[in-house]
Write a protein that holds these residues in place. Structure first.
Motif, mmCIF file in Angstrom:
data_model
loop_
_atom_site.group_PDB
_atom_site.id
_atom_site.type_symbol
_atom_site.label_atom_id
_atom_site.label_comp_id
_atom_site.label_asym_id
_atom_site.label_seq_id
_atom_site.Cartn_x
_atom_site.Cartn_y
_atom_site.Cartn_z
ATOM 1 N N LEU A 1 34.523 18.650 12.490
ATOM 2 C CA LEU A 1 33.267 18.326 13.163
ATOM 3 C C LEU A 1 33.480 17.670 14.529
ATOM 4 O O LEU A 1 32.522 17.466 15.272
ATOM 5 N N LYS A 2 34.720 17.340 14.868
ATOM 6 C CA LYS A 2 35.023 16.726 16.164
ATOM 7 C C LYS A 2 35.156 17.802 17.237
ATOM 8 O O LYS A 2 35.279 18.991 16.954
ATOM 9 N N ASN A 3 35.174 17.370 18.497
ATOM 10 C CA ASN A 3 35.306 18.294 19.624
ATOM 11 C C ASN A 3 36.663 18.988 19.600
ATOM 12 O O ASN A 3 37.658 18.413 19.170
ATOM 13 N N TYR A 4 36.682 20.196 20.115
ATOM 14 C CA TYR A 4 37.930 20.941 20.226
ATOM 15 C C TYR A 4 38.808 20.359 21.328
ATOM 16 O O TYR A 4 40.004 20.197 21.166
ATOM 17 N N ALA A 5 38.195 20.058 22.458
ATOM 18 C CA ALA A 5 38.922 19.488 23.603
ATOM 19 C C ALA A 5 38.320 18.127 23.942
ATOM 20 O O ALA A 5 37.164 17.855 23.635
ATOM 21 N N MET B 1 49.568 10.420 -9.598
ATOM 22 C CA MET B 1 50.850 10.747 -10.218
ATOM 23 C C MET B 1 51.879 11.195 -9.197
ATOM 24 O O MET B 1 53.008 11.509 -9.539
ATOM 25 N N GLY B 2 51.472 11.276 -7.916
ATOM 26 C CA GLY B 2 52.405 11.640 -6.859
ATOM 27 C C GLY B 2 52.459 13.124 -6.548
ATOM 28 O O GLY B 2 53.225 13.543 -5.686
ATOM 29 N N THR B 3 51.664 13.939 -7.216
ATOM 30 C CA THR B 3 51.628 15.368 -6.924
ATOM 31 C C THR B 3 50.939 15.580 -5.582
ATOM 32 O O THR B 3 49.879 15.014 -5.327
ATOM 33 N N VAL B 4 51.538 16.400 -4.732
ATOM 34 C CA VAL B 4 51.018 16.622 -3.384
ATOM 35 C C VAL B 4 50.274 17.959 -3.344
ATOM 36 O O VAL B 4 50.769 18.975 -3.822
ATOM 37 N N TYR B 5 49.097 17.925 -2.750
ATOM 38 C CA TYR B 5 48.268 19.121 -2.574
ATOM 39 C C TYR B 5 48.046 19.302 -1.081
ATOM 40 O O TYR B 5 47.848 18.336 -0.349
ATOM 41 N N GLN B 6 48.083 20.554 -0.627
ATOM 42 C CA GLN B 6 47.892 20.832 0.794
ATOM 43 C C GLN B 6 46.735 21.802 0.970
ATOM 44 O O GLN B 6 46.611 22.772 0.228
ATOM 45 N N LEU B 7 45.928 21.520 1.971
ATOM 46 C CA LEU B 7 44.796 22.369 2.312
ATOM 47 C C LEU B 7 44.817 22.560 3.820
ATOM 48 O O LEU B 7 45.094 21.618 4.568
ATOM 49 N N SER B 8 44.539 23.771 4.281
ATOM 50 C CA SER B 8 44.563 24.063 5.714
ATOM 51 C C SER B 8 43.292 24.786 6.118
ATOM 52 O O SER B 8 42.684 25.491 5.320
ATOM 53 N N ALA B 9 42.919 24.609 7.377
ATOM 54 C CA ALA B 9 41.744 25.292 7.931
ATOM 55 C C ALA B 9 41.954 25.473 9.433
ATOM 56 O O ALA B 9 42.762 24.769 10.052
ATOM 57 N N TYR B 10 41.237 26.425 9.989
ATOM 58 C CA TYR B 10 41.313 26.680 11.430
ATOM 59 C C TYR B 10 40.062 26.135 12.104
ATOM 60 O O TYR B 10 38.971 26.183 11.546
ATOM 61 N N ARG B 11 40.249 25.662 13.317
ATOM 62 C CA ARG B 11 39.123 25.202 14.149
ATOM 63 C C ARG B 11 39.256 25.898 15.482
ATOM 64 O O ARG B 11 40.303 25.824 16.140
ATOM 65 N N THR B 12 38.206 26.614 15.892
ATOM 66 C CA THR B 12 38.213 27.283 17.185
ATOM 67 C C THR B 12 37.291 26.543 18.143
ATOM 68 O O THR B 12 36.533 25.677 17.740
ATOM 69 N N ASN B 13 37.348 26.919 19.407
ATOM 70 C CA ASN B 13 36.524 26.278 20.429
ATOM 71 C C ASN B 13 35.208 27.011 20.511
ATOM 72 O O ASN B 13 34.996 27.853 21.358
#
Length: 163
Positions: A67-71, A150-162
């Motif tokens: 939700l933040k600005n791209y630049a 318990m220390g298990t690591v989860y990763q989530l990724s997303a793209y943000r365009t301008n």
């Protein structure tokens, strides 16, 4: 005609006591077998709550960043990048691991100075924002790593365009 009478005519109908006892024993053995399999399955299955909670935390962080600005806007936030100033972050890059280190003792609200109750065991391990392209369009790949109690690591990724 035969001299034999039908069972109904003799008053014989229903189950005898030995047949009823045998039926109860067979059904009980079958139920015990099915329930023991269900019990074993439930005991060996993982608890989905920590996974769902960690993914909800990662989704919330990605949403906050997206939700933040791209630049950087003119006169934008110039630091320091601390938890106390997180509410003033104005670009996607402000959340990158090079700028901001997430608190190690729980999940905080955007404006909060203390951890959210019930999430003390969860932690945002790392957030990276990397410039990339999607079909020739400039974008930023936001990757969030969250660990559960318990220390298990989860990763989530997303793209943000301008946009």
């Amino acid at each position: 005609m035969s001299g034999r009478r039908s069972p109904l005519a003799r008053g014989e109908f229903g189950l005898s006591l030995p047949e009823l006892i045998l039926f109860i024993v067979v059904v009980s053995a079958g139920l015990a077998g099915v329930l023991s399999v269900l019990n074993l399955t439930a005991a060996k299955s993982s608890d989905p709550f920590p996974v769902k909670q960690a993914m909800a935390v990662a989704e919330a962080v990605i949403e906050e960043i997206s939700l933040k600005n791209y630049a950087k806007p003119a006169g934008g936030f110039a630091g320091p990048w601390t938890q106390a100033n997180r509410q003033y972050f104005d670009t996607v890059d402000d959340f990158d691991v090079g700028n901001f280190t997430w608190p190690s003792d729980g999940i905080y609200t955007q404006t909060g100075a203390s951890a959210l109750p019930g999430l003390a065991g969860y932690k945002v391990n790392q957030v990276t924002v990397a410039a990339t392209t999607l079909n020739g369009v400039a974008a930023k790949l936001i990757s969030v790593q969250v660990s559960d109690p318990m220390g298990t690591v989860y990763q989530l990724s997303a793209y943000r365009t301008n946009y």
